[in-house]
Design a protein around this motif. Sequence first.
Motif, short mmCIF file in Angstrom:
data_model
loop_
_atom_site.label_atom_id
_atom_site.label_comp_id
_atom_site.label_asym_id
_atom_site.label_seq_id
_atom_site.Cartn_x
_atom_site.Cartn_y
_atom_site.Cartn_z
N LEU B 21 0.86 -1.17 0.00
CA LEU B 21 0.00 0.00 0.00
C LEU B 21 0.91 1.23 0.00
CD1 LEU B 21 -2.72 -0.98 2.64
CD2 LEU B 21 -2.67 -1.45 0.20
N GLU B 22 0.68 2.09 -0.99
CA GLU B 22 1.56 3.23 -1.15
C GLU B 22 0.87 4.52 -0.74
OE1 GLU B 22 4.50 0.73 -2.94
OE2 GLU B 22 4.60 2.77 -2.14
N CYS B 23 1.67 5.41 -0.17
CA CYS B 23 1.16 6.71 0.27
C CYS B 23 2.18 7.78 -0.10
CB CYS B 23 0.92 6.70 1.77
SG CYS B 23 0.39 8.28 2.47
N VAL B 24 1.70 8.85 -0.71
CA VAL B 24 2.57 9.94 -1.11
C VAL B 24 1.98 11.26 -0.61
CG1 VAL B 24 3.57 11.20 -3.06
CG2 VAL B 24 3.32 8.71 -3.17
N GLN B 25 2.85 12.10 -0.02
CA GLN B 25 2.40 13.42 0.42
C GLN B 25 3.24 14.49 -0.25
OE1 GLN B 25 4.42 15.42 2.66
NE2 GLN B 25 5.87 13.91 3.47
N ASP B 26 2.60 15.64 -0.52
CA ASP B 26 3.29 16.70 -1.26
C ASP B 26 3.55 17.92 -0.39
OD1 ASP B 26 0.36 17.98 -3.11
OD2 ASP B 26 0.78 17.77 -0.96
N MET B 27 3.59 17.72 0.94
CA MET B 27 3.71 18.86 1.84
C MET B 27 5.07 18.93 2.53
SD MET B 27 -0.01 18.17 3.44
CE MET B 27 0.27 16.42 3.27
N ASP B 28 6.00 18.07 2.12
CA ASP B 28 7.34 18.05 2.72
C ASP B 28 7.29 17.76 4.23
OD1 ASP B 28 10.24 20.21 3.03
OD2 ASP B 28 10.10 18.19 2.19
N HIS B 29 6.31 16.95 4.64
CA HIS B 29 6.18 16.59 6.05
C HIS B 29 7.21 15.55 6.45
CE1 HIS B 29 1.67 17.87 6.40
NE2 HIS B 29 2.50 18.89 6.48
N GLU B 30 7.75 15.72 7.65
CA GLU B 30 8.70 14.73 8.15
C GLU B 30 7.99 13.47 8.62
OE1 GLU B 30 11.16 18.40 8.23
OE2 GLU B 30 9.07 17.92 8.65
N ASN B 31 6.84 13.65 9.28
CA ASN B 31 6.16 12.51 9.91
C ASN B 31 5.11 11.90 9.00
OD1 ASN B 31 7.65 13.40 12.04
ND2 ASN B 31 5.93 13.75 13.42
N ILE B 60 -0.16 -1.97 16.66
CA ILE B 60 -0.47 -3.27 16.05
C ILE B 60 0.44 -3.54 14.85
CG2 ILE B 60 -2.86 -3.47 16.84
CD1 ILE B 60 -3.64 -2.34 14.01
N PRO B 61 1.77 -3.66 15.04
CA PRO B 61 2.66 -3.83 13.90
C PRO B 61 2.76 -5.26 13.36
CG PRO B 61 3.89 -3.81 15.94
CD PRO B 61 2.45 -3.55 16.32
N GLU B 62 2.23 -6.23 14.10
CA GLU B 62 2.40 -7.62 13.72
C GLU B 62 1.77 -7.90 12.36
OE1 GLU B 62 2.69 -6.85 17.89
OE2 GLU B 62 0.93 -6.64 16.58
N GLY B 63 2.55 -8.53 11.49
CA GLY B 63 2.05 -8.88 10.16
C GLY B 63 2.29 -7.78 9.12
N TYR B 64 2.88 -6.67 9.57
CA TYR B 64 3.11 -5.54 8.68
C TYR B 64 4.58 -5.12 8.73
CZ TYR B 64 -1.95 -5.00 9.26
OH TYR B 64 -3.31 -5.21 9.33
N SER B 65 5.04 -4.50 7.66
CA SER B 65 6.32 -3.80 7.67
C SER B 65 6.12 -2.52 6.87
CB SER B 65 7.44 -4.66 7.08
OG SER B 65 7.16 -4.96 5.73
N VAL B 66 7.10 -1.63 6.95
CA VAL B 66 7.00 -0.36 6.23
C VAL B 66 8.33 -0.02 5.58
CG1 VAL B 66 5.14 0.67 7.61
CG2 VAL B 66 7.53 0.92 8.34
N SER B 67 8.25 0.92 4.65
CA SER B 67 9.44 1.39 3.95
C SER B 67 9.31 2.88 3.71
CB SER B 67 9.59 0.65 2.62
OG SER B 67 10.64 1.22 1.86
N ARG B 68 10.39 3.61 4.05
CA ARG B 68 10.40 5.05 3.78
C ARG B 68 11.76 5.40 3.20
NH1 ARG B 68 8.69 9.92 7.23
NH2 ARG B 68 8.42 11.54 5.63
N GLU B 69 11.90 5.25 1.89
CA GLU B 69 13.15 5.52 1.20
C GLU B 69 13.25 6.98 0.77
OE1 GLU B 69 15.68 3.33 0.81
OE2 GLU B 69 14.48 2.01 2.10
N LYS B 70 12.12 7.61 0.56
CA LYS B 70 12.07 9.02 0.22
C LYS B 70 11.11 9.73 1.17
CE LYS B 70 13.12 8.52 -4.68
NZ LYS B 70 12.69 8.83 -6.06
N LYS B 71 11.34 11.00 1.37
CA LYS B 71 10.57 11.76 2.36
C LYS B 71 9.09 11.75 2.04
CE LYS B 71 10.77 16.18 4.79
NZ LYS B 71 11.41 17.52 4.81
N GLU B 72 8.75 11.81 0.77
CA GLU B 72 7.35 11.97 0.41
C GLU B 72 6.57 10.67 0.35
OE1 GLU B 72 9.93 12.60 -1.50
OE2 GLU B 72 9.65 11.79 -3.54
#
Lengths: 111, 113
Positions: B21-31, B60-72
């Motif tokens: 599942l992909e998410c992209v933000q265009d506000m230069d947010h850190e979090n 509830i992280p079990e069964g999930y992982s995440v990736s943040r290679e770019k800020k957005e």
Amino acid sequence: LAKTTQPISMDSYEGQEVNITCSHNNIATNDYITWYQQFPSQGPRFIIQGYKTKVTNEVASLFIPADRKSSTLSLPRVSLSDTAVYYCLVGGRGNTDKLIFGTGTRLQVFP
Amino acid sequence: DVKVTQSSRYLVKRTGEKVFLECVQDMDHENMFWYRQDPGLGLRLIYFSYDVKMKEKGDIPEGYSVSREKKERFSLILESASTNQTSMYLCASSFPVGGPEAFFGQGTRLTVV
């Protein structure tokens, strides 16, 4: 992060003022209080935020007593479109602060 | 105008599949945040990232992982989808300073069959 407690649901009629209270007994000194609104099939939307006393914007007012152990979101003259779930969050402004949502208060406005 | 965009509105996957599942933000947010929402349970935090390549587990992280290679961009990965991961998934982003005001995407309704 401080835990919050809100009523599960509330009913109101159009034109009435609605007050939703949130309890946060272990709020920390640097914690802010923030309220979000969520409509079905949409993500939550920021409504208002405060630290102490009273804050007002075009949508709502937020009342925070001196001890800050609770807060009240006030919606003036609600309409049918205010039917939504309202979440109270308590947290600081640090960069590692997670946003922890509770189960919220489901407000139903009737004609 | 502030924008958080999730790649899919609806998704149907089979048990055992790897799901992104992909998410992209265009506000230069850190979090950035990933939540799941189920009836009667409110929003539950899965993972949180406060910088590129930085992540923290939520409730509830079990069964999930995440990736943040770019800020957005913040990706949620279901390594092997299961039926109990059928849910609405919501991504959000915020500035670290200035209060916990987060902006949410429109959500992805994932069904695992």
